[in-house]
Design a protein around this motif. Sequence first.
Motif, mmCIF file in Angstrom:
data_model
loop_
_atom_site.group_PDB
_atom_site.id
_atom_site.type_symbol
_atom_site.label_atom_id
_atom_site.label_comp_id
_atom_site.label_asym_id
_atom_site.label_seq_id
_atom_site.Cartn_x
_atom_site.Cartn_y
_atom_site.Cartn_z
ATOM 1 N N CYS A 65 -3.399 -23.558 6.192
ATOM 2 C CA CYS A 65 -3.337 -23.463 4.732
ATOM 3 C C CYS A 65 -2.189 -24.321 4.211
ATOM 4 N N GLU A 66 -2.171 -24.511 2.907
ATOM 5 C CA GLU A 66 -1.192 -25.409 2.281
ATOM 6 C C GLU A 66 0.233 -24.890 2.391
ATOM 7 N N ASP A 67 0.416 -23.618 2.742
ATOM 8 C CA ASP A 67 1.758 -23.057 2.899
ATOM 9 C C ASP A 67 2.317 -23.262 4.301
ATOM 10 N N MET A 68 1.666 -24.115 5.088
ATOM 11 C CA MET A 68 2.145 -24.468 6.428
ATOM 12 C C MET A 68 2.583 -25.932 6.379
ATOM 13 N N GLU A 178 1.231 -17.627 0.878
ATOM 14 C CA GLU A 178 0.766 -16.908 -0.307
ATOM 15 C C GLU A 178 -0.716 -17.149 -0.556
ATOM 16 N N VAL A 179 -1.258 -18.208 0.017
ATOM 17 C CA VAL A 179 -2.700 -18.432 -0.035
ATOM 18 C C VAL A 179 -3.286 -18.013 1.310
ATOM 19 N N SER A 180 -4.595 -17.849 1.370
ATOM 20 C CA SER A 180 -5.241 -17.386 2.586
ATOM 21 C C SER A 180 -5.000 -18.344 3.745
ATOM 22 N N GLU A 181 -4.711 -17.786 4.917
ATOM 23 C CA GLU A 181 -4.559 -18.620 6.115
ATOM 24 C C GLU A 181 -5.891 -19.236 6.529
ATOM 25 N N LEU A 182 -6.985 -18.746 5.972
ATOM 26 C CA LEU A 182 -8.313 -19.309 6.227
ATOM 27 C C LEU A 182 -8.696 -20.343 5.178
ATOM 28 N N GLN A 183 -7.718 -20.957 4.520
ATOM 29 C CA GLN A 183 -7.988 -21.875 3.418
ATOM 30 C C GLN A 183 -8.722 -23.134 3.869
#
Length: 436
Positions: A65-68, A178-183
Amino acid sequence: MRGEPEKTDVVIVGAGFTGLSAALELKAAGIDFLLLEARDRVGGRVESMEIGDGERIDSGGQFLCEDMPALMALVEEHGKTLVEAYVDGEFIAQPAMSAGEAERTYVGSMMIRDRMNAIAPDDPDIAGLSVAAWLDRQNDPEDAKAAFRSMIEGLWCQALEKLPLWHLIDNDRRITNEVSELQYFLAETMHSLAEDLAQDLGARVRLGVHVTRIGQGANGVSIHAGAGSIEARCLLVAVPPVMASRIDYSPPLPAALEKALGVWRSGTVIKMLARYPTAFWRAKGLSGMVMWRDQPGLFACDASKDDDHPALVVFIGGPSAIEWRGFGQEGLRTRIAARLVAALGPEAAKWIGFAVRYWFDDLGSVGGYSDLIVNMDATDAERTILAGAPPVHFASSELSPSFPGYVEGAIVAGRIAARKIIAELQSAIATKASGS
């Protein structure tokens, strides 16, 4: 007769994302190194397999996801194609319940998780308490508690009875998306990214080299692999703790470090991908996402690469995976088909391609998705392993300060370990120069 040992500055054992990331840091710093991998491929818990017509799919770690940030930067740098996971439509809970009930159950399970994470990991009131024992004390509805168990056993692939509460809290707090890890997932596969990193390292990566013994002497370390040996100033063991504990160290590691490596257990998970002629669930207004409360750790979601490759990916983790492994390949397919049909309709049994990957460390492989501490009192295990026994160092996703158990965590852990080794080598050079 053995020839003269090969010499280098640093040896890295394990070519997963931790080892690959550490190697790239060393390369950038101009440090001589070798990266040794026992398998015939790089990637560790990230791998790919063919499902038919030459198409490769991720049979290991897949989603991001984008938070990684570290992983996303590598994806962009290497020109990979992000596929946004399909989440439109109704989420299905099994056994069947109304949409309102499913929503309340999901919200209830997340409330339990939030309440758990509000506890300090070092709170003396939870010392020696397993996640299962703590869950039993909660007054939430049974459906919410069952959904919580299914979610946690599916994510961490361990029985809640084995998992220390403080350890789960500590892990969960480091997973900050904060967004889904399955993004997203990658059209070219996550494994292709690992292969790209290895290509950047060239001949310094050696596959099929199984390290059997690590010796320490006055001048550094001696790594024994097959009929040969390598001498290095520093060593980075970049494999999960369970695998690191199985290496023969001579002389033995300090007692506290040996104990710290021995308190982990690999997760157990089966990953399956079913390819269909059409994304029939979307036509029904369904997202393809299904969670089962009566079979903890069983979860499905849409993994269609594009309109021409409709697919569902199904995971089953923890004790349920151990149970289902016993049914054999045919029994597994039969049970998955029945479960999917009950949730999504009869078309779910009409797949045109099916792939299965078992992640169990007793099958000559490695467990998934990560190793976890199963000793209720081993609160210092991570710190002890990270301290290592210089010139022998350890790193893995499990030990990462962010996203432990994820590819992101592996990248971060590898980079931190490499920078520590670089500083150690530079300090030794400076000390030698000042004394000459």
